[in-house]
Design an enzyme around this catalytic site. Structure first.
Site, PDB file in Angstrom:
ATOM      1  N   HIS A  63      46.947  18.487  66.585  1.00 16.28           N
ATOM      2  CA  HIS A  63      46.142  18.791  67.439  1.00 16.28           C
ATOM      3  C   HIS A  63      45.249  20.053  66.745  1.00 16.28           C
ATOM      4  O   HIS A  63      45.545  20.916  65.942  1.00 16.28           O
ATOM      5  CB  HIS A  63      46.798  19.574  68.308  1.00 16.28           C
ATOM      6  CG  HIS A  63      47.682  18.394  69.107  1.00 16.28           C
ATOM      7  ND1 HIS A  63      48.989  18.796  69.704  1.00 16.28           N
ATOM      8  CD2 HIS A  63      47.606  17.087  69.484  1.00 16.28           C
ATOM      9  CE1 HIS A  63      49.497  17.692  70.392  1.00 16.28           C
ATOM     10  NE2 HIS A  63      48.662  16.744  70.078  1.00 16.28           N
ATOM     11  N   LYS A  73      47.372  30.294  64.616  1.00 18.29           N
ATOM     12  CA  LYS A  73      48.630  29.864  65.019  1.00 18.29           C
ATOM     13  C   LYS A  73      49.588  30.741  64.319  1.00 18.29           C
ATOM     14  O   LYS A  73      49.386  30.562  63.133  1.00 18.29           O
ATOM     15  CB  LYS A  73      49.077  28.520  65.285  1.00 18.29           C
ATOM     16  CG  LYS A  73      48.261  27.446  66.394  1.00 18.29           C
ATOM     17  CD  LYS A  73      48.583  26.162  66.286  1.00 18.29           C
ATOM     18  CE  LYS A  73      47.748  25.310  67.518  1.00 18.29           C
ATOM     19  NZ  LYS A  73      48.184  23.910  67.526  1.00 18.29           N
ATOM     20  N   TYR A 133      54.973  29.445  69.493  1.00 18.55           N
ATOM     21  CA  TYR A 133      53.832  29.764  68.648  1.00 18.55           C
ATOM     22  C   TYR A 133      52.938  30.634  69.159  1.00 18.55           C
ATOM     23  O   TYR A 133      52.907  30.542  70.538  1.00 18.55           O
ATOM     24  CB  TYR A 133      53.332  28.543  68.000  1.00 18.55           C
ATOM     25  CG  TYR A 133      52.808  27.571  68.942  1.00 18.55           C
ATOM     26  CD1 TYR A 133      51.272  27.290  69.312  1.00 18.55           C
ATOM     27  CD2 TYR A 133      53.400  26.561  69.510  1.00 18.55           C
ATOM     28  CE1 TYR A 133      50.790  26.643  70.045  1.00 18.55           C
ATOM     29  CE2 TYR A 133      53.070  25.614  70.383  1.00 18.55           C
ATOM     30  CZ  TYR A 133      51.830  25.778  70.841  1.00 18.55           C
ATOM     31  OH  TYR A 133      51.127  24.608  71.794  1.00 18.55           O
ATOM     32  N   ASP A 169      48.567  11.433  72.420  1.00 11.49           N
ATOM     33  CA  ASP A 169      48.819  11.483  71.218  1.00 11.49           C
ATOM     34  C   ASP A 169      48.638  10.271  70.432  1.00 11.49           C
ATOM     35  O   ASP A 169      48.124  10.073  69.251  1.00 11.49           O
ATOM     36  CB  ASP A 169      49.693  12.264  70.391  1.00 11.49           C
ATOM     37  CG  ASP A 169      49.904  13.898  70.739  1.00 11.49           C
ATOM     38  OD1 ASP A 169      48.923  14.285  71.293  1.00 11.49           O
ATOM     39  OD2 ASP A 169      50.814  14.280  70.344  1.00 11.49           O
TER      40      ASP A 169
END
Length: 181
Positions: A63, A73, A133, A169
């Site tokens: 992603h 991130k 995250y 996905d």
């Protein structure tokens, strides 16, 4: 308190190993200290924390978000173990379409910093895993993109042949089919 910062083979990716203090009660660690992260080369202003749970062999990713909602991130696994992957999708980069893979776990307590311009994914290696995250920009469904996990152009060496992948996905395009983002 403190951290050790390790630059990875791809410019911008940083592995962070926190100092951990153990005693008879357990352990203590600082999971994030802005001034220390800045001294380690991470100057992002994180605006959101995400927390997820997944079972063994779940693969999430690859992603990323496009401008103006690109995200850096800071990823850590607080329970279990994951294979964490960042793919360089920065056009013009000398490591374009190369990837970095590290093990993040509740045991090693390491973190991975992934700057803007990378696709991110991970595979759960333990019976289950919880991942937290931080991101430096907000989620935008209109700017969300992805690359299929088994794209042959990238060639990630995942240790499972048939991971558990969401329907969303599963429908992600191959890198060669991505248009202009």
């Amino acid at each position: 308190m403190g951290y050790r910062f390790f630059k990875m083979d791809i410019d911008g990716i940083i592995l962070i190993k926190p100092d951990i203090h153990y005693d008879s009660r357990g352990f203590f660690m600082e999971s994030y200290t802005k001034k220390e992260f800045e001294s380690g080369g991470i100057e992002d202003e994180f605006v959101q924390d995400n927390h997820l749970f997944s079972i063994k062999n779940t693969l999430r990713g690859l992603h990323y978000q496009v401008e103006p909602f690109q995200q850096s991130k800071l990823v850590r696994c607080i329970s279990g173990e994951i294979m964490d992957v960042a793919v360089d999708i920065r056009k013009g980069s000398k490591t374009f379409l190369k990837y970095v893979s590290v093990t993040l776990s509740s045991e090693n307590k390491n973190m991975l910093y992934i700057p803007k311009g990378f696709a991110h994914g991970f595979l759960v290696m333990s019976d289950y895993a919880e991942v937290i995250y931080k991101v430096d920009n907000y989620y935008s469904s209109d700017h969300e993109r992805g690359i299929i996990w088994n794209d042959k152009t990238i060639g990630i060496k995942w240790p499972v042949d048939n991971p558990i992948v969401s329907e969303k996905d599963r429908r992600l395009p191959k890198f060669q089919d991505i248009q202009g983002d």
